[in-house]
Scaffold this active site. Structure first.
Site, PDB file in Angstrom:
ATOM      1  N   ASP A  26       0.853  -1.194   0.000  1.00 52.91           N
ATOM      2  CA  ASP A  26       0.000   0.000   0.000  1.00 52.91           C
ATOM      3  C   ASP A  26       0.890   1.246   0.000  1.00 52.91           C
ATOM      4  O   ASP A  26       2.109   1.134   0.105  1.00 52.91           O
ATOM      5  CB  ASP A  26      -0.929   0.006   1.218  1.00 52.91           C
ATOM      6  CG  ASP A  26      -0.201  -0.333   2.498  1.00 52.91           C
ATOM      7  OD1 ASP A  26       0.963   0.092   2.660  1.00 52.91           O
ATOM      8  OD2 ASP A  26      -0.773  -1.030   3.346  1.00 52.91           O
ATOM      9  N   ASP A  63       1.562   5.060   1.586  1.00 52.07           N
ATOM     10  CA  ASP A  63       1.266   5.987   2.672  1.00 52.07           C
ATOM     11  C   ASP A  63       1.803   7.363   2.325  1.00 52.07           C
ATOM     12  O   ASP A  63       2.892   7.501   1.773  1.00 52.07           O
ATOM     13  CB  ASP A  63       1.923   5.505   3.971  1.00 52.07           C
ATOM     14  CG  ASP A  63       1.403   4.137   4.401  1.00 52.07           C
ATOM     15  OD1 ASP A  63       0.181   3.954   4.414  1.00 52.07           O
ATOM     16  OD2 ASP A  63       2.231   3.249   4.689  1.00 52.07           O
ATOM     17  N   ASP A 103       9.288   4.191  13.409  1.00 56.08           N
ATOM     18  CA  ASP A 103       9.926   3.080  14.116  1.00 56.08           C
ATOM     19  C   ASP A 103      11.349   2.793  13.615  1.00 56.08           C
ATOM     20  O   ASP A 103      12.325   3.014  14.338  1.00 56.08           O
ATOM     21  CB  ASP A 103       9.049   1.819  14.122  1.00 56.08           C
ATOM     22  CG  ASP A 103       8.454   1.460  12.766  1.00 56.08           C
ATOM     23  OD1 ASP A 103       8.811   2.115  11.760  1.00 56.08           O
ATOM     24  OD2 ASP A 103       7.647   0.515  12.708  1.00 56.08           O
TER      25      ASP A 103
HETATM   26  P1  ATP Z   1       3.876  -2.656   5.228  1.00 56.69           P
HETATM   27  O1  ATP Z   1       2.746  -1.749   4.799  1.00 56.69           O
HETATM   28  O2  ATP Z   1       4.633  -3.277   4.140  1.00 56.69           O
HETATM   29  O3  ATP Z   1       3.463  -3.615   6.271  1.00 56.69           O
HETATM   30  P2  ATP Z   1       4.882  -0.238   6.376  1.00 56.69           P
HETATM   31  O4  ATP Z   1       6.259   0.154   6.775  1.00 56.69           O
HETATM   32  O5  ATP Z   1       4.205   0.599   5.350  1.00 56.69           O
HETATM   33  O6  ATP Z   1       4.965  -1.748   5.951  1.00 56.69           O
HETATM   34  P3  ATP Z   1       2.650   0.399   8.037  1.00 56.69           P
HETATM   35  O7  ATP Z   1       2.124  -0.357   9.202  1.00 56.69           O
HETATM   36  O8  ATP Z   1       1.817   0.554   6.828  1.00 56.69           O
HETATM   37  O9  ATP Z   1       4.034  -0.285   7.686  1.00 56.69           O
HETATM   38  O10 ATP Z   1       3.079   1.819   8.583  1.00 56.69           O
HETATM   39  C1  ATP Z   1       3.475   2.891   7.737  1.00 56.69           C
HETATM   40  C2  ATP Z   1       4.623   3.649   8.368  1.00 56.69           C
HETATM   41  O11 ATP Z   1       4.204   4.235   9.604  1.00 56.69           O
HETATM   42  C3  ATP Z   1       5.838   2.815   8.730  1.00 56.69           C
HETATM   43  O12 ATP Z   1       6.706   2.666   7.633  1.00 56.69           O
HETATM   44  C4  ATP Z   1       6.458   3.611   9.853  1.00 56.69           C
HETATM   45  O13 ATP Z   1       7.204   4.681   9.349  1.00 56.69           O
HETATM   46  C5  ATP Z   1       5.252   4.177  10.564  1.00 56.69           C
HETATM   47  N1  ATP Z   1       4.803   3.308  11.676  1.00 56.69           N
HETATM   48  C6  ATP Z   1       3.878   2.335  11.609  1.00 56.69           C
HETATM   49  N2  ATP Z   1       3.698   1.734  12.791  1.00 56.69           N
HETATM   50  C7  ATP Z   1       4.538   2.352  13.650  1.00 56.69           C
HETATM   51  C8  ATP Z   1       4.820   2.209  15.036  1.00 56.69           C
HETATM   52  N3  ATP Z   1       4.198   1.288  15.776  1.00 56.69           N
HETATM   53  N4  ATP Z   1       5.743   3.037  15.579  1.00 56.69           N
HETATM   54  C9  ATP Z   1       6.361   3.979  14.835  1.00 56.69           C
HETATM   55  N5  ATP Z   1       6.142   4.152  13.538  1.00 56.69           N
HETATM   56  C10 ATP Z   1       5.252   3.365  12.927  1.00 56.69           C
HETATM   57 MG    MG Z   2       2.217   0.485   4.641  1.00 56.06          MG
END
Ligand code: ATP
Ligand code: MG
Length: 462
Positions: A74, A76, A157
């Protein structure tokens, strides 16, 4: 060369470990990303917000994955616009979330998440406690303190998740040396690891998830506090852990993820009963769970559907016999003992991971099917074949056998039966009756308790 020159001109004011107040700016000639690789809807949101005078970037997983040549799940967007300001820009936008407010912009079936830049929390509870709050162990309960782009990068994170891509200028902003860690294939928390886990223990699961997904190592300071802090996961709302567990086990890397979770002692707070079974019957339990996960990963890679019910059924199955035998030792007959054990086990599991009813029901059905599959006489076999749960039940039987459970060739029998024509099937059923193995003929009552006890013993496996 170009990069070196570029870097030497820039004043790099660096804060504590891996924090900077000015980003490394990576121009389009210095990285492989191209605007066209990103969702055109996400790019148009960024463009629109920038045109309205806000800062806006693609961020997180989509930038990280594209740099690694992986198709993002996805997209963001991070922006200086508040959720209300974002909503005002788009007709198809909805503000969602309480703990973490953000905007979903809908384009048909695609949803782009737009989050406002956030700051790290003030350590002390101050007047703005309705925007931000922590509990006594430092866990962040609400996270709606808006901030600058720099602050937003620091509260993310992992370094590899804090890369901001501007699809208009095609530049990447890197505040946390994320590009360096992508090159070195490392998962590294931004800031002090213990504090960042205390703020949000789910970050421990995310570290494992990304390590497995990307085949990265976890940097040593990032991995160090995990074993000790793992029990903090018990405080996380069970609904959030359900969401997180689906990401852990249905993303195609479940087998590796499981090994890492066990190794880092994160499995225990998620699946306490299964962790106990893993201690009591290590070989059997480990084989059954990892085989289930290997099969799941294969199905995910082949694009076949996977159901969380099968997964949870497998996770919990090794814990079932001990429970049932315990209830039997207190005088409960085998069948009620098994049913009661199943019920207890699932409701205890739901305290940790809130498995919705639409999945707990099929878990029970898959388990019930295990008692019915040995009973094939008369019309039973054909009735079972017509049961909508037959396939899952049969797959589960094969899984148990692959973990070493003794079933007297039951899996092979069902494999053959499905491949047979009508008259061959009738022969197979007739043969069963003559074997007099307790599964074919005989008084119903005795037969049922017989097969039940057989399973309770057999399932312990070792
Ligand atoms: P994927 O969508 O492939 O699972 P992602 O890195 O995009 O990985 P998401 O859960 O969609 O993960 O979160 C988007 C972004 O928000 C992350 O890349 C990170 O920068 C931030 N983020 C998400 N969860 C946390 C958290 N618990 N603590 C700090 N930052 C976070
Ligand atoms: Mg994501």
């Amino acid at each position: 060369m170009l990069k070196k020159l570029f870097q030497s001109f820039r004043p790099t004011v660096r804060g504590p470990h891996h924090q900077r107040t000015t980003p490394e700016v990576i121009n389009s000639s210095q990285h492989s990303l191209q605007r066209g690789q990103f969702s055109r809807h996400a790019v148009s949101i960024v463009e629109r917000l920038q045109n309205a005078g806000y800062q806006a970037y693609l961020v997180g997983g989509c930038v990280r994955d594209q740099l690694l040549g992986i198709t993002p799940k996805d997209f963001d967007v991070a922006t200086s616009a508040t959720p209300e300001q974002v909503r005002a820009e788009f007709r198809n936008a909805r503000v969602i979330g309480r703990r973490f407010k953000l905007v979903h912009v809908h384009f048909g079936r695609e949803i782009i998440e737009v989050a406002t830049f956030r700051a790290n929390h003030p350590e002390s509870e101050e007047e703005n406690s309705h925007q931000s709050s922590r509990n006594e162990s430092g866990r962040i309960l609400r996270d709606n303190v808006y901030g600058t782009l720099e602050e937003d990068a620091q509260r993310r994170d992992f370094t590899i998740n804090a890369l901001y891509y501007d699809p208009i200028s095609e530049r990447i902003l890197d505040y946390a040396n994320g590009v360096h860690d992508i090159r070195n294939r490392l998962i590294r928390l931004i800031g002090d690891p213990t504090q960042r886990y205390q703020e949000d223990p789910v970050r421990m699961l995310r570290a494992v998830r990304f390590a497995a997904k990307l085949n990265f190592g976890i940097e040593k300071h990032t991995v160090a506090p995990i074993r000790q802090l793992a029990p903090m996961l018990r405080e996380i709302p069970s609904a959030r852990l359900f969401e997180e567990s689906l990401k852990l086990f249905l993303s195609g890397q479940a087998a590796d993820t499981f090994e890492m979770l066990v190794d880092l002692q994160l499995f225990d707070p998620l699946f306490p009963a299964s962790a106990q079974a893993l201690e009591d019957h290590p070989t059997y339990t480990h084989t059954l769970i990892s085989q289930a996960l290997i099969n799941t990963d294969l199905r995910v890679k082949q694009g076949k559907p996977v159901t969380p019910a099968f997964l949870f059924a497998a996770m919990l199955w090794p814990a079932l016999p001990t429970r049932a035998l315990h209830l039997q030792s207190r005088g409960m007959p085998p069948i009620p003992a098994m049913n009661e054990a199943a019920h207890e086990l699932i409701s205890e599991q739901c305290q940790r991971i809130a498995i919705p009813k639409r999945f707990t029901m099929p878990i029970r059905e898959i388990w019930d099917m295990q008692e019915r599959l040995p009973r094939r006489s008369g019309k039973r076999a054909d009735l079972l074949l017509d049961n909508p749960r037959f396939r899952a039940g049969y797959d589960f039987l094969l899984l148990r056998e692959s973990a070493g459970e003794e079933t007297d060739g039951l899996g092979q029998w069902w494999t053959d039966y499905q491949a047979c024509n009508e008259s061959e099937r009738r022969d197979m059923i007739r043969e069963l009756g003559s074997r007099d193995d307790g599964a074919g003929a005989g008084p119903r009552k005795r037969k049922r308790s017989g097969s039940k006890r057989k399973r309770a013993d057999g399932a312990s496996g070792e």
